[in-house]
Write a protein that holds these residues in place. Sequence first.
Motif, PDB file in Angstrom:
ATOM      1  N   SER A   3     -34.087 -30.421 -16.602  1.00 23.98           N
ATOM      2  CA  SER A   3     -33.973 -29.532 -15.450  1.00 23.98           C
ATOM      3  C   SER A   3     -35.302 -29.368 -14.731  1.00 23.98           C
ATOM      4  O   SER A   3     -35.371 -29.413 -13.499  1.00 23.98           O
ATOM      5  CB  SER A   3     -33.471 -28.156 -15.901  1.00 23.98           C
ATOM      6  N   LEU A   6     -36.462 -32.007 -12.263  1.00 25.87           N
ATOM      7  CA  LEU A   6     -35.684 -32.136 -11.037  1.00 25.87           C
ATOM      8  C   LEU A   6     -36.174 -31.229  -9.919  1.00 25.87           C
ATOM      9  O   LEU A   6     -35.728 -31.359  -8.777  1.00 25.87           O
ATOM     10  CB  LEU A   6     -34.210 -31.822 -11.330  1.00 25.87           C
ATOM     11  N   TYR A  86     -25.124 -28.681  -4.488  1.00 22.57           N
ATOM     12  CA  TYR A  86     -25.304 -28.034  -5.790  1.00 22.57           C
ATOM     13  C   TYR A  86     -24.437 -26.785  -5.907  1.00 22.57           C
ATOM     14  O   TYR A  86     -23.710 -26.602  -6.886  1.00 22.57           O
ATOM     15  CB  TYR A  86     -26.781 -27.689  -5.988  1.00 22.57           C
ATOM     16  N   LEU A 166     -34.598 -28.615  -4.590  1.00 23.15           N
ATOM     17  CA  LEU A 166     -33.817 -29.473  -5.466  1.00 23.15           C
ATOM     18  C   LEU A 166     -33.516 -30.801  -4.775  1.00 23.15           C
ATOM     19  O   LEU A 166     -33.384 -30.846  -3.549  1.00 23.15           O
ATOM     20  CB  LEU A 166     -32.499 -28.796  -5.860  1.00 23.15           C
ATOM     21  N   PRO A 167     -33.386 -31.888  -5.526  1.00 20.24           N
ATOM     22  CA  PRO A 167     -33.103 -33.190  -4.908  1.00 20.24           C
ATOM     23  C   PRO A 167     -31.763 -33.180  -4.176  1.00 20.24           C
ATOM     24  O   PRO A 167     -30.799 -32.552  -4.627  1.00 20.24           O
ATOM     25  CB  PRO A 167     -33.063 -34.146  -6.103  1.00 20.24           C
ATOM     26  N   LEU A 170     -27.939 -33.359  -5.832  1.00 11.76           N
ATOM     27  CA  LEU A 170     -27.871 -32.889  -7.213  1.00 11.76           C
ATOM     28  C   LEU A 170     -26.706 -31.920  -7.380  1.00 11.76           C
ATOM     29  O   LEU A 170     -26.465 -31.064  -6.538  1.00 11.76           O
ATOM     30  CB  LEU A 170     -29.169 -32.174  -7.588  1.00 11.76           C
ATOM     31  N   THR A 171     -25.941 -32.075  -8.450  1.00 13.04           N
ATOM     32  CA  THR A 171     -24.864 -31.142  -8.766  1.00 13.04           C
ATOM     33  C   THR A 171     -25.020 -30.666 -10.209  1.00 13.04           C
ATOM     34  O   THR A 171     -25.584 -31.375 -11.042  1.00 13.04           O
ATOM     35  CB  THR A 171     -23.479 -31.782  -8.581  1.00 13.04           C
ATOM     36  N   PRO A 172     -24.528 -29.470 -10.522  1.00 10.42           N
ATOM     37  CA  PRO A 172     -24.776 -28.895 -11.844  1.00 10.42           C
ATOM     38  C   PRO A 172     -23.789 -29.323 -12.918  1.00 10.42           C
ATOM     39  O   PRO A 172     -23.896 -28.884 -14.053  1.00 10.42           O
ATOM     40  CB  PRO A 172     -24.641 -27.393 -11.580  1.00 10.42           C
ATOM     41  N   PHE A 183     -27.190 -33.754 -16.794  1.00 13.21           N
ATOM     42  CA  PHE A 183     -28.611 -33.943 -17.073  1.00 13.21           C
ATOM     43  C   PHE A 183     -29.013 -32.934 -18.147  1.00 13.21           C
ATOM     44  O   PHE A 183     -28.339 -31.928 -18.369  1.00 13.21           O
ATOM     45  CB  PHE A 183     -29.484 -33.784 -15.823  1.00 13.21           C
ATOM     46  N   ALA A 186     -28.662 -28.912 -17.957  1.00 11.29           N
ATOM     47  CA  ALA A 186     -27.725 -28.495 -16.910  1.00 11.29           C
ATOM     48  C   ALA A 186     -27.146 -27.127 -17.271  1.00 11.29           C
ATOM     49  O   ALA A 186     -26.906 -26.827 -18.445  1.00 11.29           O
ATOM     50  CB  ALA A 186     -26.599 -29.516 -16.768  1.00 11.29           C
TER      51      ALA A 186
END
Length: 335
Positions: A3, A6, A86, A166-167, A170-172, A183, A186
């Motif tokens: 995390s 990221l 996200y 955040l990139p 990106l999703t959680p 990741f 997460a």
Amino acid sequence: MSSAALIRHITPVPPHRARGPLAEVYAQVNAEFSSIGPAVMMMSPAPELMAAGWSLMREAQLAGDVPALEKAVVALGAAQANGLDYDIEAFLSMLRLLGQPQLADTIRRGEAPSDSGLAALLDWAASTGVAAREPLKPPFSGEAAAEHLGTVLFTHFVDRVAAAMLPAGLTPGTLDPGDEPPFDGAPVLRPLDQDLRPGATLPLLDGLPTAEPPAWAAGGPIGTAYAALAATAAQGSGLLTPAAASVVAGVIAEHRGRRLPAGDWLERSLSGLSQDERTGARIAILAGLAPESITDEHVTTWRATDRRLSDHCTVYLLAYGAMTAVTHIEADLTT
């Protein structure tokens, strides 16, 4: 990838290294909302902002009497207004964890919920804070107003910061502890049926700047948290010269804090400032209006103007721009 890796522009403070107020915030978030993922850690170099932001989220979105499903739909609508993958995915996952997978699938397809009340909340929230739309009339009144307004305003704030830090894309993940995380680190959602006592975060605000709580909050903890977040974030203006801060305030006010694409308008608005002044003003304006356009080069160039500028300062500058925009959205929604 973890995390922490990221998160852009700063080095976050992981939970095992947190002390004092930051450790308290992490502990409350972990117990009452989710494990500590990147969207929580991204503001960790500025514990004061962490405390005020968490207080507003918790008091508006998690505590209170309005059903969790309704507030999840409101937060989802505000995430759609911001176009932040996200949070869109997070709140779609929350709907599923609330036992509403069909509702989540319907919204993902771009269709209106069959429940007219939920459809109205989603449309209202999605109409807020974007240049292409005038906000719809709120489909609620009375005691529900503070929780819905607090939820939508916090989402606009945190989504702007997240879009900068955040990139893209990106999703959680599903937020479900039984599923494979996308990741390392997460976030995992905590039980959504907790009966949380309003006001439990207010001790975290002791010593923070504040202002008169807004009338729409009806004297409750949500108003106290909102006022603390607005006043604390406003301190970020001190990172700019008075001339640069004046330009930031004027440009964001001109656009009523509404999201719009970056373009030639930005550089034209900075033309009266020196080159060094422009570096910070550019970031603050983008944080309020087009945060996804903030690049590593923008931040590196600004921080090179003064060796004292730190991760703490970076978070404050982003929060200042974001919350300046939110105060205009709040005024549009409540006057």
